[in-house]
Structures are given as C-alpha cells and as structure tokens.
Design a protein around this motif. Structure first.
Motif, PDB file in Angstrom:
ATOM      1  N   LEU A  63      58.055  32.029 -17.020  1.00  0.00           N
ATOM      2  CA  LEU A  63      58.619  31.089 -16.693  1.00  0.00           C
ATOM      3  C   LEU A  63      58.045  30.619 -15.316  1.00  0.00           C
ATOM      4  O   LEU A  63      57.914  29.289 -14.964  1.00  0.00           O
ATOM      5  CB  LEU A  63      60.162  31.015 -16.675  1.00  0.00           C
ATOM      6  CG  LEU A  63      60.655  30.737 -17.913  1.00  0.00           C
ATOM      7  CD1 LEU A  63      62.445  30.920 -17.706  1.00  0.00           C
ATOM      8  CD2 LEU A  63      60.424  29.365 -18.679  1.00  0.00           C
ATOM      9  N   ARG A  66      55.064  28.626 -16.155  1.00  0.00           N
ATOM     10  CA  ARG A  66      55.139  27.663 -17.056  1.00  0.00           C
ATOM     11  C   ARG A  66      56.088  26.547 -16.297  1.00  0.00           C
ATOM     12  O   ARG A  66      55.774  25.330 -16.521  1.00  0.00           O
ATOM     13  CB  ARG A  66      55.925  28.105 -18.167  1.00  0.00           C
ATOM     14  CG  ARG A  66      54.836  28.955 -19.337  1.00  0.00           C
ATOM     15  CD  ARG A  66      55.784  29.076 -20.294  1.00  0.00           C
ATOM     16  NE  ARG A  66      56.485  28.213 -21.064  1.00  0.00           N
ATOM     17  CZ  ARG A  66      57.643  28.416 -21.300  1.00  0.00           C
ATOM     18  NH1 ARG A  66      58.330  29.384 -21.202  1.00  0.00           N
ATOM     19  NH2 ARG A  66      58.467  27.310 -21.957  1.00  0.00           N
ATOM     20  N   ARG A  67      57.074  26.868 -15.608  1.00  0.00           N
ATOM     21  CA  ARG A  67      57.935  25.896 -15.155  1.00  0.00           C
ATOM     22  C   ARG A  67      58.389  26.222 -13.631  1.00  0.00           C
ATOM     23  O   ARG A  67      59.761  26.245 -13.348  1.00  0.00           O
ATOM     24  CB  ARG A  67      59.616  25.745 -16.326  1.00  0.00           C
ATOM     25  CG  ARG A  67      59.231  25.480 -17.423  1.00  0.00           C
ATOM     26  CD  ARG A  67      58.627  23.835 -17.736  1.00  0.00           C
ATOM     27  NE  ARG A  67      58.507  23.525 -19.078  1.00  0.00           N
ATOM     28  CZ  ARG A  67      59.455  23.278 -19.693  1.00  0.00           C
ATOM     29  NH1 ARG A  67      60.575  22.966 -19.255  1.00  0.00           N
ATOM     30  NH2 ARG A  67      59.252  22.892 -21.113  1.00  0.00           N
ATOM     31  N   LEU A  70      60.926  23.439 -12.163  1.00  0.00           N
ATOM     32  CA  LEU A  70      62.083  23.592 -12.644  1.00  0.00           C
ATOM     33  C   LEU A  70      62.726  24.506 -12.060  1.00  0.00           C
ATOM     34  O   LEU A  70      63.983  24.662 -11.588  1.00  0.00           O
ATOM     35  CB  LEU A  70      62.101  23.627 -14.124  1.00  0.00           C
ATOM     36  CG  LEU A  70      63.433  23.965 -14.916  1.00  0.00           C
ATOM     37  CD1 LEU A  70      64.252  22.692 -14.605  1.00  0.00           C
ATOM     38  CD2 LEU A  70      63.145  24.204 -16.389  1.00  0.00           C
ATOM     39  N   GLY A 173      64.386  19.490 -20.495  1.00  0.00           N
ATOM     40  CA  GLY A 173      63.760  20.369 -21.531  1.00  0.00           C
ATOM     41  C   GLY A 173      64.304  20.904 -22.766  1.00  0.00           C
ATOM     42  O   GLY A 173      63.952  21.546 -23.593  1.00  0.00           O
ATOM     43  N   ALA A 180      62.441  25.562 -22.061  1.00  0.00           N
ATOM     44  CA  ALA A 180      62.470  26.610 -21.008  1.00  0.00           C
ATOM     45  C   ALA A 180      63.881  27.166 -21.418  1.00  0.00           C
ATOM     46  O   ALA A 180      64.982  26.647 -21.539  1.00  0.00           O
ATOM     47  CB  ALA A 180      62.531  26.208 -19.425  1.00  0.00           C
TER      48      ALA A 180
END
Length: 333
Positions: A63, A66-67, A70, A173, A180
C-alpha cells in the motif's frame, strides 16, 4: 437481500465503533488525573495501537507505493489531526463546546457529499443530522460554557474538518475492484499519526512512573497499565477497525450521524464508572441523538437522473453507479 444484510452489519459495526471510541475518555481521565499530560495519553494511545498493528502494516506494505496519498491523508486527518486539534481546542474553550463543534462533522459530511461530490442526499439523513446535533448540544450542556475564543473555536472546527476526512477517506476506494484493504489503511494511518504526534507530544518528557502505579477510578484503584491497554486495544484498534468497516457498508453521511452516539455513550459511561451524574437535559439530548441516528440510518438514496453511458460496459448507467455508491459500497459476500 445482500444490500440489506450489509447495511445491518454496517450499522452494528458503527454502533460498536461508537461504543469503543466512547469508552476512551473514561479510561483516559484517571490517567490524566494520576499525572499524565493529555497529549501524552493521546501519544500512548496512537503509538501503542500502531505497534499492535505493525504486523498488519508489514503484510500490506504494498500500500505504501500503491496508495501513499491515502495513507498519509488518513494518518494526518483521521488520526493525528482530530486528536491534536481537539486537545488544543479544549485547552482554550470548554470541553462541551469543543465536542459540539467537532461533531458538526456529520453536517459537514452532508455538505461535502452534496456540493463537492454532487451526489444526492436524502431528506431523512438531513433530518437525522439536525436532530443528532441538537441532542448533542443538550448532552454536553453547551449553554454552561458559552464564551467566545476565536482560536479555540477554529481549532474545534479543525477537528470537525479532520473528522470529515476520516469518513470520506474511510469510504475512499470502497467500490473499486482494486480497493485498498481497510485494515492496512488503518495500520499505516496509525503509524503516520504516531510519527506526527511524537513531534507534538514530546513523549521523552512524560512521567513514565505513572504507568507502573494505580489510578483512581471513582474510588477504585485500577492499574494504570490496564487502563492504557483498554485505550489502545479497544478504544483505538477495535474502534478504528469497526468504524472504517462500517463506513464501507453504510454511506459516510449515515455513519457520521451514528458516530454522534459516541458522545452519548461517553457521557453515560462517565456517569456509571466515574460518578459524573446526568442532568435531565442530558438524558433528553441523548434520546434526540438516538432518534436522529435511527432516522438517518433508515435513509434511502435519492434517485439520480439516468444518463446512459455508451460503450462496452453492458449498458450500465451513471444512475446505477450513483445508487451503488450511496448504498455504502455493499458488495455481495
């Protein structure tokens, strides 16, 4: 059927989250009275929870790439922002006033959904927010602490805005195929929050000896470490997990109204465990919050205008997308 079951589960999770969050103050107050600074209690709470979820963070380490936005946003707003702004606010204005302003969050969530995301908001959700905020004003007896401190009110409003970030980011999301994992988001959010709060709380100045002694809870001697364990495991880890999962099954605006029950639960627990008796207006206010939460959680999304979308998506319309989003992103098990 799946949507109805998911909504019931979401409501149950939201209630558990409100109960867990509401119990934090009852456990924290004896620690503060024993000699810990409020910000040190917050730092212990967030850092302890981050350490508990460290294996989860490692499992979801993908993560980070990826995010990242966030995770940073959740840690900054949902964890560190709410805590820091609220505690800074109560240093300047009465707790009841700060709590009332912070729990304007559900109303701000409705505004975000309606005017920023341009998604329809049901009338019952609006009525639920109005009733819940009115009841909350009675629960915290806001009239007993009326006064004007511009900076204090701005800090409390900052806590409310951060609370909006909590609900919006929790829902972020939730409908994506590559969503996520909420548990991973919480784990990294707590890590980010712990890092930010370390700079604010300065834990190296804390009186660590308090944790090895007993704290007084309405005449009963309770090990301070036991109270800390409750704050970390129940009032933080369990509270965030159930809270984020509830938003994924409800809509942010409905979950926000149900979260107002946290103040009612905190007041009742303080009455039972700390001997802080309730007045008649507080009990009436609690009933109003319950009624508002009940009305809001029964709300159904308004229909969005049907706008067909051309392309190879099987004829799916924007109306269907809007309906799925407003239903809280429930996905068949």
């Amino acid at each position: 059927m799946h949507a109805s079951q998911g909504r019931s589960v979401g409501l149950g999770l939201a209630l558990v989250s409100a109960l867990a969050f509401g119990g934090s103050g009852v456990a924290a107050k004896p620690l503060i009275e024993a000699g810990l600074d409020p910000l040190h209690v917050v730092w212990l709470r967030v850092t302890g929870a981050a350490l508990v979820l460290l294996p989860v963070a490692w499992r979801h380490r993908a993560l980070v790439t990826r995010r990242p936005a966030l995770l940073a946003g959740f840690g900054l707003l949902a964890v560190a922002g709410v805590q820091a702004c609220y505690f800074a606010a109560i240093s300047r204005i009465p707790v009841g006033v700060a709590l009332l302003v912070e729990y304007l969050g559900p109303a701000l969530v409705l505004g975000w959904v309606r005017f920023v995301q341009r998604r329809p908001v049901s009338r019952s959700a609006t009525v639920g927010v109005v009733l819940a905020v009115t009841g909350l004003a009675c629960v915290v007896q806001v009239w007993s602490g009326l006064g004007f401190d511009a900076l204090g009110l701005l800090l409390a409003l900052g806590a409310a805005c951060c609370q909006v970030g909590y609900f919006i980011l929790s829902d972020h999301g939730g409908n994506d195929d590559d969503a996520a994992d909420p548990v991973g988001v919480i784990a990294y959010g707590l890590l980010v929050g712990a890092a930010l709060l370390t700079a604010v709380a300065r834990p190296w100045d804390m009186d660590w000896a308090v944790l090895s002694a007993n704290a007084d809870m309405n005449g009963a001697a309770v090990p301070a470490v036991l109270l800390l364990a409750w704050i970390v495991l129940v009032a933080t880890v369990a509270a965030y997990l159930t809270g984020v999962l509830s938003v994924r099954r409800l809509s942010p605006q409905v979950a926000g109204v149900v979260a107002c029950l946290e103040a009612v639960i905190a007041t009742v627990l303080a009455w039972v465990l700390l001997g802080e008796h309730l007045a008649a207006p507080q009990m009436a206010g609690g009933a109003l919050v319950l009624i508002g939460a009940f009305i809001a959680q029964r709300s159904t999304p308004k229909e969005a205008p049907a706008v067909p979308v051309a392309g190879g998506d099987g004829g799916r319309s924007r109306e269907a997308d809007a309906e799925r989003e407003l239903s809280g992103g429930v996905r068949p098990a």
